[in-house]
Write a protein that holds these residues in place. Structure first.
Motif, PDB file in Angstrom:
ATOM      1  N   ALA A 265       0.689   4.130  -2.772  1.00 19.30           N
ATOM      2  CA  ALA A 265       0.320   5.503  -2.415  1.00 19.30           C
ATOM      3  C   ALA A 265       1.292   6.519  -2.995  1.00 19.30           C
TER       4      ALA A 265
ATOM      5  N   LEU B 258      -4.733  -4.649  -0.106  1.00 16.55           N
ATOM      6  CA  LEU B 258      -5.405  -3.417   0.304  1.00 16.55           C
ATOM      7  C   LEU B 258      -5.624  -2.475  -0.870  1.00 16.55           C
ATOM      8  N   LEU B 259      -5.083  -2.823  -2.020  1.00 15.98           N
ATOM      9  CA  LEU B 259      -5.166  -1.935  -3.174  1.00 15.98           C
ATOM     10  C   LEU B 259      -6.538  -2.021  -3.825  1.00 15.98           C
TER      11      LEU B 259
ATOM     12  N   GLN C 271     -12.332   2.653   1.037  1.00 16.47           N
ATOM     13  CA  GLN C 271     -12.834   1.768  -0.009  1.00 16.47           C
ATOM     14  C   GLN C 271     -14.174   1.124   0.355  1.00 16.47           C
TER      15      GLN C 271
ATOM     16  N   THR D  54      -7.610   2.733   5.138  1.00 19.82           N
ATOM     17  CA  THR D  54      -7.759   2.347   3.733  1.00 19.82           C
ATOM     18  C   THR D  54      -9.077   1.611   3.494  1.00 19.82           C
TER      19      THR D  54
ATOM     20  N   TYR E 280      -7.648   6.477  -2.458  1.00 16.39           N
ATOM     21  CA  TYR E 280      -8.109   5.144  -2.107  1.00 16.39           C
ATOM     22  C   TYR E 280      -7.269   4.457  -1.038  1.00 16.39           C
ATOM     23  N   VAL E 281      -6.074   4.943  -0.796  1.00 20.36           N
ATOM     24  CA  VAL E 281      -5.161   4.281   0.141  1.00 20.36           C
ATOM     25  C   VAL E 281      -4.487   5.330   1.021  1.00 20.36           C
TER      26      VAL E 281
ATOM     27  N   ALA F 281       0.831  -1.206   0.000  1.00 26.99           N
ATOM     28  CA  ALA F 281       0.000   0.000   0.000  1.00 26.99           C
ATOM     29  C   ALA F 281       0.865   1.255   0.000  1.00 26.99           C
TER      30      ALA F 281
ATOM     31  N   THR G 161      -3.145   1.915   8.960  1.00 23.67           N
ATOM     32  CA  THR G 161      -3.147   1.875   7.500  1.00 23.67           C
ATOM     33  C   THR G 161      -4.309   1.030   6.990  1.00 23.67           C
TER      34      THR G 161
END
Length: 497
Positions: A238, A481-482, A457, A453, A267-268, A234, A449
């Motif tokens: 980022a 996490l993406l 999302q 995140t 988004y992150v 992530a 994190t």
């Protein structure tokens, strides 16, 4: 007696109710005494002004957080809102907000209730209501924790005498708690910032589970290890984005001063705890090959970045200008003029956000504003108030970074996004006073994190962390996490495969 500086009396006499003729007739020894006293008075007045400004510093005229403000702080001229005279709560005509009803197929049970007799005359009723009023009651059934026992038998070989004990099946935790339990404990601290003692109390009150304080730390450590790689992924994602927001705030790691850093994108969002607030840490988070646009304040740790890749936060600039105003005199006039142009800029920007003003029209409007702000800042470099002049000089070093958002899509004029993200860390710090070790710091930065995140999302935290903990038990990578729909790679949006 030391010689008298002949240029000094001319400057000092402006502050003395003494004519030039009277001064010329004053003995040299008295002149020397007056000059010395007047010089000391000017130094003391400057020091008093500096201390008064420091005493009156708040979140409206400096980079201090709002939580540091004392009671009754008014942040700038006209900041105190006038009372509207309306009652508290929802106003007449406002959109009604109510709990969303659960679909019929998801109901645990349903009952159709019909009145038997008329409430007026008592006559028997019959018929159907095609649109009955719906009243749903949510309830949580008694929760019982499922406990599974694995008996590991040890059998001795009749041939060689070696004793072999059975091993746990794949995926069964080595500890005494499963992945969902582990995820819940991590969320209680990482999302809701409960202390370890409060976490133990929650698990006892709600689930009748005997959990020790040391077990909380062990579960957090296991979660930290499970999500370590996806957090690093992530971080890489980022810093590859076109527009990023960055901020930092104080932290404690044991007895040492530390800093909580945040790097926020659409988004992150990723966090980092480090013992330093330096350019080296900023480079480690952003990468030395960063080519996006960094939105930040004027902290020197970001000065290594070319102005082409920066956007200075206008919320911070407004606080600087408000500080100009509160210094009075020439500085006040300068600050009021700069605040006027800042207001014009924000007015236009909000119209752009509402699609009431095109970006081209906004850019045309900003040409004049940019020119006027630049001219005022240059005038400010000669201001008699040293602090105001110094701030103007510092801003002018990065003048082009004031206006990056005007020409670049996706760039905001403020760094409020990062400040909002780091707020959760401030609340955690205030309740826990930081972390006690490097291991604890890694858990905090990683779980924050994940939490931030997933919220961005709109993903379920408990479901995600349960999967991540389960994957950790099996030696597999945690879910990414993406953002995956659509897939983003660097600055290019790719279609979903």
């Amino acid at each position: 007696m030391p010689p008298i500086d002949e240029t000094l009396p001319v400057n000092l006499l402006q502050a003395l109710p003494v004519s030039a003729e009277d001064w010329a007739q004053t003995p040299k020894s008295v002149q020397a005494l007056v000059i010395g006293l007047q010089s000391r008075l000017q130094v003391m007045e400057a020091e008093v002004a500096r201390l008064r400004e420091q005493l009156n510093r708040n979140s409206g005229n400096s980079s201090q957080p709002p939580s540091s403000d004392g009671p009754g702080v008014v942040k700038g001229k006209g900041a105190e809102k006038k009372r509207s005279g309306r009652k508290r709560g929802g106003q007449a005509g406002h959109p009604r907000m109510q709990r969303k009803l659960i679909p019929v197929e998801e109901l645990e049970a349903e009952y159709d209730l019909k009145p038997a007799t008329c409430r007026c005359c008592g006559e028997n009723l019959s018929g159907e209501d095609l649109h009955p009023s719906q009243h749903q009651v949510a309830e949580i059934p008694p929760v019982k924790v499922d406990v599974t026992e694995y008996r590991l038998h040890a059998i001795t070989c009749s041939s060689c005498g070696t004793t072999t004990r059975a091993k746990l099946p794949e995926g069964v935790p080595q500890g005494g708690f499963g992945p969902r339990f582990q995820a819940m404990v991590s969320i209680l601290s990482g999302r809701y910032h409960l202390s370890k003692r409060e976490t133990v109390g929650i698990m006892d009150d709600f689930f009748n589970v005997d959990l020790g304080l040391g077990s909380v730390s062990k579960l957090e450590k296991r979660t930290s290890v499970a999500i370590a790689q996806v957090v690093e992924d992530a971080r890489i994602y980022a810093r590859s984005q076109t527009a990023v927001h960055k901020d930092e705030t104080g932290w404690r790691e044991g007895s040492r001063k530390a800093w909580l850093w945040v790097l926020a994108t659409k988004y992150v969002t990723v966090f980092l705890i480090d013992l330093h607030r330096s350019a080296e840490v900023a480079k480690r988070m952003l990468g030395t090959d960063f080519t996006g646009i960094l939105n930040s304040d004027r902290w020197s740790a970001y000065n290594w970045l070319d102005n082409r890749y920066r956007q200075l936060c206008w919320s911070h600039l407004q606080r600087d200008f408000q500080a100009f105003v509160e210094r009075g005199g020439e500085s006040q006039k300068l600050g009021e003029a700069l605040l006027t142009f800042a207001h014009q800029m924000f007015t236009g920007w909000h119209l752009v956000q509402k699609n009431s003003l095109s970006r081209t029209q906004f850019q045309d409007q900003m040409q004049w504003v940019r020119t006027q702000v630049g001219e005022l800042l240059r005038q400010g470099t000669t201001c008699t108030h040293a602090a105001t002049a110094g701030t103007c000089r510092d801003i002018l070093k990065r003048e082009t970074a004031l206006w990056t958002f005007v020409d670049s899509d996706g760039v905001e004029p403020t760094n409020n996004f990062a400040e909002q993200k780091i707020r959760s860390g401030v609340l955690w710090r205030n309740s826990s006073f930081g972390t006690q070790s490097e291991v604890g710091s890694r858990f905090v930065e990683r779980i924050m994190t994940v939490v931030s995140t997933l919220k961005q999302q709109d993903r379920n935290m408990l479901d995600y962390l349960t999967e991540a903990c389960e994957a950790g038990n099996r030696g597999r990578p945690a879910p990414t996490l993406l953002p995956t729909l659509p897939i983003f790679t660097g600055h290019v949006m790719l279609p979903t495969p």
